[in-house]
Design a protein around this motif. Structure first.
Motif, PDB file in Angstrom:
ATOM      1  N   ALA A 107       0.864  -1.185   0.000  1.00  0.00           N
ATOM      2  CA  ALA A 107       0.000   0.000   0.000  1.00  0.00           C
ATOM      3  C   ALA A 107       0.898   1.231   0.000  1.00  0.00           C
ATOM      4  CB  ALA A 107      -0.934  -0.030   1.205  1.00  0.00           C
ATOM      5  N   PHE A 108       0.310   2.406   0.236  1.00  0.00           N
ATOM      6  CA  PHE A 108       1.049   3.642   0.016  1.00  0.00           C
ATOM      7  C   PHE A 108       1.115   4.512   1.268  1.00  0.00           C
ATOM      8  CE2 PHE A 108      -0.311   2.039  -4.016  1.00  0.00           C
ATOM      9  CZ  PHE A 108       0.861   2.133  -4.772  1.00  0.00           C
ATOM     10  N   ASN A 109       2.271   5.125   1.451  1.00  0.00           N
ATOM     11  CA  ASN A 109       2.446   6.045   2.568  1.00  0.00           C
ATOM     12  C   ASN A 109       1.392   7.145   2.525  1.00  0.00           C
ATOM     13  OD1 ASN A 109       4.775   4.756   3.643  1.00  0.00           O
ATOM     14  ND2 ASN A 109       6.026   5.706   2.057  1.00  0.00           N
ATOM     15  N   LYS A 110       0.900   7.527   3.680  1.00  0.00           N
ATOM     16  CA  LYS A 110      -0.151   8.533   3.865  1.00  0.00           C
ATOM     17  C   LYS A 110      -1.528   8.040   3.425  1.00  0.00           C
ATOM     18  CE  LYS A 110       2.860  12.588   3.625  1.00  0.00           C
ATOM     19  NZ  LYS A 110       3.091  13.894   2.985  1.00  0.00           N
ATOM     20  N   GLY A 111      -1.626   6.766   3.030  1.00  0.00           N
ATOM     21  CA  GLY A 111      -2.935   6.212   2.702  1.00  0.00           C
ATOM     22  C   GLY A 111      -3.748   5.990   3.973  1.00  0.00           C
ATOM     23  N   PHE A 112      -5.039   5.834   3.786  1.00  0.00           N
ATOM     24  CA  PHE A 112      -5.922   5.545   4.922  1.00  0.00           C
ATOM     25  C   PHE A 112      -6.968   4.547   4.463  1.00  0.00           C
ATOM     26  CE2 PHE A 112      -9.540   6.076   7.713  1.00  0.00           C
ATOM     27  CZ  PHE A 112      -8.941   6.114   8.966  1.00  0.00           C
ATOM     28  N   HIS A 113      -7.092   3.443   5.233  1.00  0.00           N
ATOM     29  CA  HIS A 113      -8.020   2.384   4.824  1.00  0.00           C
ATOM     30  C   HIS A 113      -8.934   1.907   5.946  1.00  0.00           C
ATOM     31  CE1 HIS A 113      -6.004   2.337   1.009  1.00  0.00           C
ATOM     32  NE2 HIS A 113      -4.850   2.058   1.569  1.00  0.00           N
ATOM     33  N   GLY A 114      -8.949   2.619   7.079  1.00  0.00           N
ATOM     34  CA  GLY A 114      -9.840   2.226   8.157  1.00  0.00           C
ATOM     35  C   GLY A 114      -9.091   2.008   9.451  1.00  0.00           C
ATOM     36  N   ARG A 115      -9.839   1.608  10.504  1.00  0.00           N
ATOM     37  CA  ARG A 115      -9.263   1.529  11.839  1.00  0.00           C
ATOM     38  C   ARG A 115      -9.253   0.128  12.443  1.00  0.00           C
ATOM     39  NH1 ARG A 115      -6.922   6.313  14.189  1.00  0.00           N
ATOM     40  NH2 ARG A 115      -8.066   8.112  13.428  1.00  0.00           N
ATOM     41  N   THR A 116      -9.698  -0.889  11.715  1.00  0.00           N
ATOM     42  CA  THR A 116      -9.463  -2.240  12.218  1.00  0.00           C
ATOM     43  C   THR A 116      -7.963  -2.493  12.174  1.00  0.00           C
ATOM     44  OG1 THR A 116      -9.595  -3.350  10.066  1.00  0.00           O
ATOM     45  CG2 THR A 116     -11.679  -2.987  11.245  1.00  0.00           C
ATOM     46  N   PHE A 117      -7.494  -3.491  12.896  1.00  0.00           N
ATOM     47  CA  PHE A 117      -6.040  -3.669  12.995  1.00  0.00           C
ATOM     48  C   PHE A 117      -5.414  -4.011  11.648  1.00  0.00           C
ATOM     49  CE2 PHE A 117      -2.560  -5.379  16.048  1.00  0.00           C
ATOM     50  CZ  PHE A 117      -1.859  -4.189  15.904  1.00  0.00           C
ATOM     51  N   PHE A 118      -6.126  -4.780  10.838  1.00  0.00           N
ATOM     52  CA  PHE A 118      -5.619  -5.112   9.504  1.00  0.00           C
ATOM     53  C   PHE A 118      -5.611  -3.858   8.622  1.00  0.00           C
ATOM     54  CE2 PHE A 118      -5.973  -8.784   6.130  1.00  0.00           C
ATOM     55  CZ  PHE A 118      -4.756  -8.396   5.602  1.00  0.00           C
ATOM     56  N   THR A 119      -6.734  -3.154   8.565  1.00  0.00           N
ATOM     57  CA  THR A 119      -6.817  -2.002   7.651  1.00  0.00           C
ATOM     58  C   THR A 119      -5.930  -0.850   8.089  1.00  0.00           C
ATOM     59  OG1 THR A 119      -8.784  -1.105   8.771  1.00  0.00           O
ATOM     60  CG2 THR A 119      -9.160  -2.578   6.892  1.00  0.00           C
ATOM     61  N   PRO A 135      -0.288  -7.175  11.836  1.00  0.00           N
ATOM     62  CA  PRO A 135      -0.361  -8.185  10.774  1.00  0.00           C
ATOM     63  C   PRO A 135       0.852  -8.077   9.858  1.00  0.00           C
ATOM     64  CG  PRO A 135      -2.491  -7.114  11.063  1.00  0.00           C
ATOM     65  CD  PRO A 135      -1.519  -6.362  11.913  1.00  0.00           C
ATOM     66  N   GLY A 136       1.389  -9.201   9.465  1.00  0.00           N
ATOM     67  CA  GLY A 136       2.642  -9.210   8.712  1.00  0.00           C
ATOM     68  C   GLY A 136       2.459  -9.136   7.207  1.00  0.00           C
ATOM     69  N   ALA A 137       3.596  -9.089   6.519  1.00  0.00           N
ATOM     70  CA  ALA A 137       3.654  -9.085   5.046  1.00  0.00           C
ATOM     71  C   ALA A 137       2.914  -7.900   4.442  1.00  0.00           C
ATOM     72  CB  ALA A 137       3.120 -10.411   4.482  1.00  0.00           C
ATOM     73  N   VAL A 138       3.004  -6.749   5.127  1.00  0.00           N
ATOM     74  CA  VAL A 138       2.419  -5.497   4.625  1.00  0.00           C
ATOM     75  C   VAL A 138       3.552  -4.484   4.487  1.00  0.00           C
ATOM     76  CG1 VAL A 138       0.826  -3.600   5.098  1.00  0.00           C
ATOM     77  CG2 VAL A 138       0.189  -5.944   5.730  1.00  0.00           C
ATOM     78  N   GLN A 139       3.692  -3.908   3.298  1.00  0.00           N
ATOM     79  CA  GLN A 139       4.760  -2.935   3.053  1.00  0.00           C
ATOM     80  C   GLN A 139       4.211  -1.708   2.333  1.00  0.00           C
ATOM     81  OE1 GLN A 139       7.344  -6.282   1.421  1.00  0.00           O
ATOM     82  NE2 GLN A 139       8.915  -4.951   2.294  1.00  0.00           N
ATOM     83  N   HIS A 140       4.964  -0.612   2.415  1.00  0.00           N
ATOM     84  CA  HIS A 140       4.498   0.659   1.872  1.00  0.00           C
ATOM     85  C   HIS A 140       5.552   1.326   0.987  1.00  0.00           C
ATOM     86  CE1 HIS A 140       2.051   0.007   5.508  1.00  0.00           C
ATOM     87  NE2 HIS A 140       1.099   0.609   4.814  1.00  0.00           N
ATOM     88  N   VAL A 141       5.065   2.042  -0.016  1.00  0.00           N
ATOM     89  CA  VAL A 141       5.918   2.910  -0.828  1.00  0.00           C
ATOM     90  C   VAL A 141       5.205   4.260  -0.975  1.00  0.00           C
ATOM     91  CG1 VAL A 141       6.998   1.024  -2.116  1.00  0.00           C
ATOM     92  CG2 VAL A 141       4.919   2.077  -3.004  1.00  0.00           C
ATOM     93  N   ASP A 142       5.907   5.238  -1.514  1.00  0.00           N
ATOM     94  CA  ASP A 142       5.299   6.548  -1.701  1.00  0.00           C
ATOM     95  C   ASP A 142       4.306   6.528  -2.858  1.00  0.00           C
ATOM     96  OD1 ASP A 142       6.688   7.681   0.390  1.00  0.00           O
ATOM     97  OD2 ASP A 142       8.249   8.574  -0.877  1.00  0.00           O
ATOM     98  N   TYR A 143       3.217   7.254  -2.662  1.00  0.00           N
ATOM     99  CA  TYR A 143       2.200   7.420  -3.710  1.00  0.00           C
ATOM    100  C   TYR A 143       2.827   8.135  -4.905  1.00  0.00           C
ATOM    101  CZ  TYR A 143      -2.778   8.077  -5.048  1.00  0.00           C
ATOM    102  OH  TYR A 143      -4.013   8.029  -5.646  1.00  0.00           O
ATOM    103  N   ASN A 144       2.445   7.718  -6.089  1.00  0.00           N
ATOM    104  CA  ASN A 144       2.947   8.285  -7.351  1.00  0.00           C
ATOM    105  C   ASN A 144       4.399   7.920  -7.650  1.00  0.00           C
ATOM    106  OD1 ASN A 144       0.735   9.564  -8.631  1.00  0.00           O
ATOM    107  ND2 ASN A 144       0.883  11.316  -7.234  1.00  0.00           N
ATOM    108  N   ASP A 145       4.983   6.999  -6.870  1.00  0.00           N
ATOM    109  CA  ASP A 145       6.358   6.558  -7.120  1.00  0.00           C
ATOM    110  C   ASP A 145       6.318   5.144  -7.708  1.00  0.00           C
ATOM    111  OD1 ASP A 145       9.021   5.833  -7.136  1.00  0.00           O
ATOM    112  OD2 ASP A 145       9.450   6.675  -5.147  1.00  0.00           O
ATOM    113  N   LEU A 146       6.169   5.088  -9.016  1.00  0.00           N
ATOM    114  CA  LEU A 146       6.019   3.793  -9.689  1.00  0.00           C
ATOM    115  C   LEU A 146       7.297   2.965  -9.596  1.00  0.00           C
ATOM    116  CD1 LEU A 146       3.892   2.174 -11.263  1.00  0.00           C
ATOM    117  CD2 LEU A 146       4.868   3.117 -13.368  1.00  0.00           C
ATOM    118  N   ALA A 147       8.439   3.635  -9.656  1.00  0.00           N
ATOM    119  CA  ALA A 147       9.713   2.909  -9.602  1.00  0.00           C
ATOM    120  C   ALA A 147       9.879   2.199  -8.269  1.00  0.00           C
ATOM    121  CB  ALA A 147      10.875   3.879  -9.827  1.00  0.00           C
ATOM    122  N   ALA A 148       9.485   2.843  -7.184  1.00  0.00           N
ATOM    123  CA  ALA A 148       9.591   2.227  -5.853  1.00  0.00           C
ATOM    124  C   ALA A 148       8.671   1.018  -5.748  1.00  0.00           C
ATOM    125  CB  ALA A 148       9.256   3.251  -4.775  1.00  0.00           C
TER     126      ALA A 148
END
Length: 400
Positions: free
Chosen positions: A131-143, A160-173
């Motif tokens: 998913a993307f840094n500064k994103g927001f998907h809810g307040r359950t522990f997974f989201t 929860p594991g196996a979740v990683q983030h990159v910057d929005y609009n950074d396709l190369a990352a």
């Protein structure tokens, strides 16, 4: 009982710190508090009240359904749920619908479906969610873990594991991080809470192409952008890209709690009976109201009207900026508009929110330096003018 703001502090968990005034009545884009003071509502319950307050079509649907049938367990289905699902699938890429009560629940279902789909088709090692840094998907522990704002997810123990983030609009990352282990990429087609950030057109297409390359699902969180907010029923319809899964809530019920996850027949089959559920999800009351909202919102008049109102807001905000030099940027799409404060007022968005309320206009923030506007999609033009005049008075007081 003396119901006042002080009583809130006595009886409520202190995770919110609401305004001192208490709204008691709403009509259209106007709200009145306990003292009878009137406000122009540019907040819309955070992009929820898409038809304003107490819209006749919604009141009629709620009243009629309230006299028929309120709740059933999911041992049974009901007519409003089936009708609403049919209308949603007819109007979108989707072929199947799952109903929940909120955006977080719709996203929870989307994420669980993506993991189950990957497990069934490819095995346990294909579990990475990006998913993307500064994103927001809810307040359950997974989201909240998938959301890219650690301030909301830290402090509750192992995530929860196996979740990683990159910057929005950074396709190369994103490309660097993706692999055959990626089961899903989750994104807002316009970041809301993160500051009202639009995606580059090539970025969205690139994300879709990478998902195709690595057999990963593309999940669009349209909780805030959906249901007419950007001038089409869903924002993806203006981006030339279809997601595999879409979450929708907020404006879906126009103020009545409801959420939904939309997907294709092939992907949906991985949520077999017993794999996921909701006691209230798809209840007749919520679905009847949402169907009434759909019938009003999904029309050319309303959707083209959103685009016209966007221009009115942006033009007036630009005028205010010419006079007072407070904004670095005025951005967003449709009636999801963000005005980013310049360096002189950095971090002071809430001061503007409070000052606007004093003058009788309700606005939002999106982070410490962005003032956010998410009014009714059918807000009358005179209410836009009046509300922005009041907002300008607030600006004048703060700047002066």
């Amino acid at each position: 009982m003396n119901v006042n703001r002080a009583l809130f502090d006595d009886v409520m968990v202190p995770n919110y710190n609401p305004a001192k005034m208490i709204p008691v009545k709403g009509e259209g884009s106007r709200v009145w508090d306990q003292e009878g003071k009137e406000y122009v509502d540019f907040a819309g319950g955070i992009a929820v009240n898409c038809l304003g307050h107490c819209h006749p079509a919604m009141v009629k649907a709620l009243t009629e359904q309230g006299n028929k049938l309120w709740h059933l367990s999911n041992v049974f289905t009901n007519e409003p749920a089936i009708r609403l699902a049919k209308k949603l699938t007819d109007a979108t890429f989707a072929e199947r619908v799952y109903f929940a009560n909120s955006g977080a629940e719709a996203n929870e279902a989307a994420l669980k479906l993506a993991r189950r789909w990957a497990l069934d088709k490819f095995g346990a090692e294909k579990n990475q969610i990006i998913a993307f840094n500064k994103g927001f998907h809810g307040r359950t522990f997974f989201t909240v873990t998938v959301g890219g704002q650690p301030a909301y997810s830290d402090g509750f123990g192992p995530k929860p594991g196996a979740v990683q983030h990159v910057d929005y609009n950074d396709l190369a990352a994103l490309e660097k991080l993706m692999s055959e282990q990626t089961c899903a990429v989750m994104m807002e087609p316009l970041q809301g809470e993160g500051g009202v950030i639009s995606p580059d057109a090539e970025f969205v297409k690139g994300v879709r192409a990478l998902c195709d390359k690595y057999n990963a699902l593309l999940i669009f969180d349209e909780v805030q952008t959906g249901f007419g907010r950007t001038g089409s029923l869903y924002a993806y319809q203006q981006l030339g890209v279809n997601p595999d899964i879409l979450s929708t809530a907020k404006a879906l019920g126009g103020g009545f709690p409801i959420g939904a996850m939309l997907t294709t027949t092939e992907i949906a089959q991985h949520l077999k009976p017993g794999t996921h559920g909701s006691t209230y999800g798809g209840n007749p009351l919520a679905c009847a109201v949402a169907e009434a909202v759909f019938d009003v919102v999904n029309t050319d008049d309303v959707l083209t009207g959103v685009q016209k109102r966007e221009q009115l807001f942006k033009a007036k905000l630009a005028e205010i900026n010419e006079k007072y030099d407070i904004f670095k940027d005025i951005r967003g799409k449709g009636l999801l508009i963000g005005a980013e404060l310049n360096d002189k007022f950095d971090g002071k968005a809430r001061d503007f929110l409070n000052a606007a309320a004093e003058e009788g206009t309700m606005v939002l923030v999106a982070g410490p330096s962005v003032i956010r506007f998410t009014p009714s999609l059918i807000i009358p033009e005179q209410d836009i003018a009046e509300g922005l005049e009041r907002f300008e008075r607030a600006v004048a007081k703060l700047v002066g």
